[in-house]
Motif scaffolding. Structure first.
Motif, PDB file in Angstrom:
ATOM      1  N   CYS A 116      10.344  17.911  -8.928  1.00 31.62           N
ATOM      2  CA  CYS A 116       9.960  19.099  -9.690  1.00 31.62           C
ATOM      3  C   CYS A 116       8.450  19.130  -9.932  1.00 31.62           C
ATOM      4  N   SER A 117       7.813  17.970  -9.880  1.00 35.39           N
ATOM      5  CA  SER A 117       6.377  17.803 -10.081  1.00 35.39           C
ATOM      6  C   SER A 117       5.952  17.805 -11.552  1.00 35.39           C
ATOM      7  N   CYS A 158      10.097  14.032 -17.433  1.00 36.58           N
ATOM      8  CA  CYS A 158      11.011  14.000 -16.285  1.00 36.58           C
ATOM      9  C   CYS A 158      12.390  14.558 -16.629  1.00 36.58           C
ATOM     10  N   CYS A 199       6.126  15.406 -13.615  1.00 41.43           N
ATOM     11  CA  CYS A 199       5.444  14.145 -13.962  1.00 41.43           C
ATOM     12  C   CYS A 199       3.973  14.187 -13.577  1.00 41.43           C
ATOM     13  N   CYS A 228      14.983  11.444  -8.412  1.00 43.68           N
ATOM     14  CA  CYS A 228      13.950  12.479  -8.456  1.00 43.68           C
ATOM     15  C   CYS A 228      14.374  13.777  -7.775  1.00 43.68           C
TER      16      CYS A 228
END
Ligand code: SF4
Lengths: 627, 266
Positions: free
Chosen positions: A330-331, A389, A333, A327
Motif C-alpha cells: 500500500c506504501s 501498516c 509505511c 504486505c
C-alpha cells in the motif's frame, strides 16, 4: 539464484531487482544533496500522511480491520502450500493455466515462451511490482519483445530508461519539463509542439496508449490478490488503464507472488477497505478488477498465472521475518517514514523501497547478498511504519531481527557460514560497553573518567569532534559536557538504600492504586485536548505551508536555471498528469494545476482528524496501487 | 511506597540531574526511593545494533539487579529504556535459550514504569502545580519521543503534566509525531540521514519561538540539543522531570537567554 546450505533443507533465495549494489548510507548521502528531490518528497509525504490520517480516522473499527487483515495473512502463511494448490485447482477448473516459477529468471522465461507462442512482438503492461522484481521488461527487450507500460508514471520511468522510486509515485523524482522532454524524444507520433502543461502531457499519453490497447494481443499484469477458493485474481488501480489491459487483449499473463493469496472471496472485503485508505488516502478504490478464469467470448481467452517464489519460501522459513509476506504494497509505511522522506526510494537499491523494502529485500535474498545487509540499519526504529501498516507488520522488530542475523553472519555464525571477519570498531565498542554494562563495579570505575570528559569539553562546555566510528555523531551535532560525577556516585554520597527486604506488611497494593486511578490519564488528556489539538493543527499546517513554499522556491530556482540553459535538479509532477478516464483524471489535473498556481491557499482547512472529502495537493500521489 | 529507581545508563553517566529530579519528585510525594546498586543499562544499544549475544549478559545483569531488592514499583525517566525492558529483554534471553531469565525479565518489566505513567496512573498526579508544587515560568515546547509514544502508548501524559506546571506556557511543536533522528547507532551509521532528520526537528523547534525544548528521553534530547548547539542556537533542552522538580523555593536555573513566560499561572 543463490542456494544456501543450512545443514538440511536448501533455502532458495531470490534474485532480480531486489539487491542493493551500494550500501544505503552512501547512496542516501548523494540523494540528500538533491534539494529538489527532498522538497518533493517532503511535500508529497506530508500531504499523503495527513490525507491517510484523516480517512483512517473516519473508521471506528480501523484497528479491528488491521487485526483482521493481519490474521487472514497469518492463516495464509500457515497453510500456504495447501492454499496454493487449491488456487491452482480452481484457476485450472475455470480455464486458466498456472505456472510455477522458483525465481526471477524462471518466471521471465515462462512469460517469454508464452508470448512467443502467441507470436507477439510487443506486449502491454499494467504497473506491477512482481515484474519489476524479476526485471521482465529488460529480459523481454533482450529477447526482442517490447513491453509498453500503461501506467502513466511507469510509462515515464520506462521511456526515461529510469528506475521507479516510489511504489505509488514511481516518477516522483521527475519534473514536468523532464517529462515533456522524455515524451518528445521517445513517444512515437507525438506533437512536436507539446508543452509541459499537465493536461497536454496526459492527452499525449492517452493518445499514445489508446492505440496500443487496440493493437496489442498480449498483456502482462501483476495481482493484488489471488483467491484460493475461487481462483479469482484481483487488480486494484486508479487510472483505468489497467482495466483496458485486462479486458482488451486476447492473452493475459499475470505474475503473482505466492504470498498474495487470501483463503476465501469474503476475505477480500477486509483488504478492499484497508488498501485504498492506506495507500492513496481514498475511501474506495476507483478501479477494482476481478476475474475468475475464462469467459467464452468476453475478455482474454488465454489466461495464465505465473506463481513467483523468488525467495518467498526463504522468508517464510524465518519465524520473525515471515510477516513481511503479509504486505499488500500500500506504501503507507514509506509515506510515514522519516528516513524514506529524506533519502528517497532509489537509496534502497531494490524494487521495494522504504521500510518494507528494508526488510523484504534482505529476507528474499538472504541478508548477506551484496549491500542488502545495510538495509536493516536504514531506520531509526521510530515505529511509524508499524503504526501505519494496515496488516500490522512489525517492521521495527523485523529490522532488529535482521540486524542480529547480519551481526551473526559477520561473526561467522548462522546463515551463510561466511568466514569470520576481523573485529571492527563497532565490535570493539560493543564489546567494551558489554563489559561495563554487565558489571556495575566496572561501570562505576569507568564513570570515574567523567571529569576527563569535562576537561575535554573545555571552556565551550561541549565536544565538537569525536573520532572513528562515532565521528558521524559530531558531523551534525555536539556532545554536551559530561557531568563532574555520575548519578551513581552522587547517590552513594547522598543517600542510603534501605534494607534489601522489607516486612511483608509494608508493601503497597500497586494494583489497587492503579485501579483507583483508572481513567485519570484520559481525564487529564481531555482537560487540554481541544485547545492542544487546535494549536497542533495550526502548527502542522504552518509547517506544511513552509514545505510548499520550499518546494516552490526550489522549483523556481530550477526554472531560472533551465531558462538560463542550466541543468540543475528537477522537479516532479509525474503522477499528476493522469491519462485515460476523462472525468476523474481531469479533476485531478485541475487540482494539480491549481496547486501549481497557488498551493498555499488549498491547505487552509486541512489537518489530521478532520474529514476532508476533496483534499488538495495530493494529486502527484495518485497512481495505481501495487500488485 | 518504596520505589526503585532505574536511572538508565545515559542518565547515570551524562544527565545525573534528571535522576536527581526524579528522586526529588518522588521524595516530595513522601515515597522511599532506592537505587539498586547492581544496575547498569537496559541493553537496548546492543539489541538495536544486532549484538544479541553481547546483550544477553547485560539483560541478565539488569534482571538480577532489580530482582534482588524488594520494592513496590520501579521507575525510569525514559520511555525508550522502559519499553526495551518488556519488549526486548525477554527476546534476548530466549535467543540465548534462557527461559528462566526471560520470565524474570517479564516480571521486572511488568513492575517498571515510565515516570509519567507512574505519576498519573499509579500515584494519581494530575496537577503538578498543586500536587508537586511545580513552578517553571517559561515558554517551552515539547518533543514526544517515539518509543514512549508508539511502544508504551503514553499518549499525552508527559505534556499534560508539563501543562499543569505553574507559570509554564507550552508551545505546540509542528510535526510532533516525527522522529528526531536519534535511533541509537543509527545516528552515526546513517549520519547524513539522521542529520537531515534532526535538522528538520530543530527548525520546527525554532519556529515555536520557545527557548526551551523538553521531552521524556535524554537520548533524543541529547541529539536535538547537540544539533541546536552545533547550529549556535540559544534554545536549550531539558527533561520534563527537571521541570516538574522545579519549585518557587527552588527554581530550576535555565540558560540566561530563555525568556520568562508571560502567562501568569495555570
Ligand atoms: S509493509 Fe508497508 S507497503 Fe506493506 S502493507 Fe504494510 S504499510 Fe503497506
Amino acid at each position: 539464484m543463490s542456494v544456501t546450505q543450512l545443514g538440511m533443507p536448501k533455502v532458495f533465495h531470490g534474485s532480480g531487482n531486489i539487491v542493493a549494489d551500494e550500501p544505503f548510507p552512501d547512496f542516501a548521502r548523494r540523494e540528500l544533496k538533491n534539494e529538489q528531490l527532498r522538497a518533493n518528497l517532503g511535500f508529497a509525504t506530508h500531504t499523503i500522511r495527513s490525507k491517510r490520517a484523516s480517512v483512517v480516522g473516519e473508521l471506528p473499527d480501523w484497528q479491528e480491520l488491521r487485526t483482521a487483515g493481519s490474521e487472514i495473512k497469518q492463516r495464509v502463511m500457515a497453510r500456504l502450500p495447501e492454499l496454493l494448490e487449491q488456487f491452482e485447482e480452481n484457476v485450472t477448473a475455470r480455464g486458466g493455466q498456472v505456472h510455477w516459477a522458483r525465481d526471477a529468471e524462471e518466471a521471465n522465461r515462462i512469460a517469454l515462451d508464452l508470448i512467443r507462442a502467441e507470436g507477439a512482438e510487443e506486449i502491454i503492461k499494467i504497473k506491477s511490482m512482481a515484474t519489476q522484481e524479476t526485471g521482465l521488461n529488460e529480459y523481454l527487450a533482450e529477447h526482442g519483445v517490447g513491453a509498453v507500460e500503461t501506467d502513466l508514471a511507469e510509462e515515464i520511468v520506462q521511456m526515461g530508461e529510469d528506475k521507479p522510486s516510489h511504489i505509488l509515485v514511481p516518477a516522483i523524482h521527475r519534473n514536468r519539463t523532464e517529462i515533456r522532454d522524455i515524451f518528445l524524444k521517445r513517444m512515437p507520433g507525438v506533437d512536436p509542439g507539446l508543452t509541459d502543461n499537465p493536461p497536454e502531457l496526459a492527452d499525449a499519453s492517452r493518445r499514445h496508449l489508446r492505440e496500443k490497447f487496440f493493437r496489442t494481443g498480449v498483456a502482462v499484469s501483476g495481482a493484488n490478490f489471488g483467491v484460493a477458493d475461487t481462483g479469482t485474481l484481483a487488480v486494484v488501480e486508479s487510472e483505468g488503464n489497467g482495466r483496458m489491459c485486462l479486458t482488451l487483449p486476447d492473452t493475459l499473463i499475470t505474475f503473482m507472488g505466492i504470498e498474495k493469496l487470501v483463503p476465501t472471496f469474503e476475505d477480500l472485503e477486509v483488504f478492499f477497505q484497508l488498501l485504498p485508505r492506506s495507500s492513496t488516502g481514498e475511501r474506495m478504490n476507483p478501479y477494482t478488477s476481478l476475474w475468475s478464469g475464462r469467459t467464452e467470448g468476453d475478455g482474454p481467452q488465454n489466461l495464465h498465472v505465473i506463481l513467483l517464489d523468488n525467495g518467498r519460501t526463504a522468508a517464510l522459513a524465518d519465524e520473525v521475518g515471515r510477516q513481511a509476506l503479509h504486505c499488500i504494497r500500500c506504501s503507507a509505511c514509506m509515506n510515514v517514514c522519516p528516513v524514506y522522506e529524506r533519502a528517497g526510494g532509489h537509496a534502497y537499491g531494490s524494487t521495494y523501497p522504504g521500510p518494507i523494502g528494508a526488510i523484504l529485500s534482505p529476507l528474499l535474498t538472504g541478508v548477506e547478498d551484496r549491500s542488502n545487509n545495510s538495509l536493516p540499519y536504514a531506520s531509526s526504529l521510530c515505529g511509524a511504519c508499524y503504526e501505519a501498516c494496515p496488516v500490522k507488520i512489525n517492521i521495527p522488530d523485523v529490522l532488529v531481527h535482521l540486524r542480529g542475523k547480519d551481526v551473526d553472519a559477520r561473526h561467522g555464525k548462522g546463515e551463510g557460514g561466511r568466514k569470520r571477519r576481523m573485529p571492527d570498531q563497532m565490535d570493539a565498542m560493543m564489546a567494551g560497553a558489554k563489559a561495563a554494562f554487565s558489571n556495575a563495579s566496572l561501570l562505576s570505575l569507568a564513570e570515574r573518567g567523567l571529569p576527563a570528559g569535562k576537561l575535554a569539553a573545555g571552556r565551550k562546555h561541549r565536544i565538537s569532534k569525536l573520532p572513528g566510528v562515532v565521528s558521524g555523531w559530531t558531523q551534525y551535532r555536539d556532545v554536551p559536557e559530561p557531568p563532574a560525577q555520575s548519578f551513581r556516585h552522587w547517590w552513594k554520597k547522598n543517600r542510603q538504600n534501605g534494607t534489601r527486604q522489607r516486612p511483608a506488611g509494608e508493601r503497597a497494593d500497586v494494583e489497587a492504586m492503579i485501579e483507583a486511578n483508572a481513567g485519570l490519564a484520559d481525564e487529564l488528556h481531555e482537560r487540554f485536548a481541544a485547545e492542544a489539538e487546535e494549536q497542533q493543527r495550526a502548527a502542522d499546517r504552518a509547517a506544511l505551508e513552509a514545505k510548499v513554499e520550499e518546494k516552490e522556491e526550489v522549483q523556481a530556482g530550477v526554472s531560472r536555471e533551465l531558462d538560463a540553459g542550466g541543468d540543475g535538479p528537477r522537479d516532479t509532477e509525474a503522477g499528476s498528469t493522469e491519462p485515460e478516464r476523462p472525468k476523474p483524471a481531469a479533476e485531478k489535473i485541475a487540482r494539480a494545476a491549481s496547486e501549481e498556481a497557488g498551493p498555499g491557499s488549498d491547505l487552509s482547512d486541512k489537518g489530521p482528524g478532520r474529514a476532508d472529502p476533496e483534499p488538495k495537493g495530493n494529486a502527484p500521489m495518485e497512481s495505481e496501487e501495487e500488485r | 511506597m518504596r520505589i526503585a529507581l532505574f536511572s538508565t545508563c545515559i542518565v547515570d553517566a551524562m544527565y545525573p540531574r534528571v535522576a536527581r529530579a526524579t528522586v526529588d519528585i518522588l521524595e516530595r510525594l513522601g515515597h522511599e526511593v532506592i537505587f539498586p546498586p547492581g544496575q547498569t543499562c537496559c541493553s537496548q544499544m546492543h539489541v538495536n545494533s544486532g549484538y544479541f549475544d553481547d546483550a544477553y549478559p547485560i539483560v541478565k545483569n539488569h534482571v538480577q539487579a532489580f530482582s534482588e531488592w524488594d520494592y513496590d514499583v520501579a521507575v525510569a525517566p525514559s520511555g525508550s529504556c522502559v519499553a526495551s525492558l518488556g519488549h526486548q529483554q525477554p527476546m534476548i534471553a530466549r535467543h540465548a535459550g534462557d527461559e528462566a531469565t526471560a520470565e524474570a525479565a517479564e516480571d521486572v518489566a511488568g513492575r517498571t514504569f515510565e515516570l509519567s505513567r507512574l505519576l498519573v496512573d499509579v500515584l494519581g498526579i494530575t496537577d503538578a502545580a498543586r500536587q508537586l508544587g511545580s513552578y517553571f515560568p517559561h515558554r517551552v515546547t515539547y518533543h514526544a519521543s517515539c518509543h514512549g509514544m508508539r511502544l508504551l502508548h503514553l499518549g499525552t501524559r508527559q505534556s499534560d503534566l508539563v501543562r499543569t506546571v505553574e507559570g509554564l506556557e507550552l508551545a505546540e511543536l509542528p510535526d510532533i509525531d516525527q522522529c528526531c533522528g536519534f535511533g541509537g547507532t543509527f545516528s552515526f551509521k546513517n549520519a547524513d540521514t539522521s542529520g537531515a532528520m534532526v535538522a528538520d526537528k530543530v527548525a520546527n523547534i525554532e519556529s515555536t519561538g520557545a527557548s526551551l525544548c523538553t521531552g521524556g528521553d535524554v537520548s533524543c534530547l541529547m541529539n536535538i540539543g547537540g544539533a541546536l548547539s552545533r547550529k549556535g542556537s540559544d534554545v536549550a533542552t531539558l527533561h520534563y522531570a527537571e521541570i516538574l522538580a522545579s519549585t518557587r523555593e527552588n527554581p530550576l536555573e535555565v540558560p540566561a537567554s530563555a525568556p520568562v513566560s508571560i502567562t501568569e499561572g495555570k
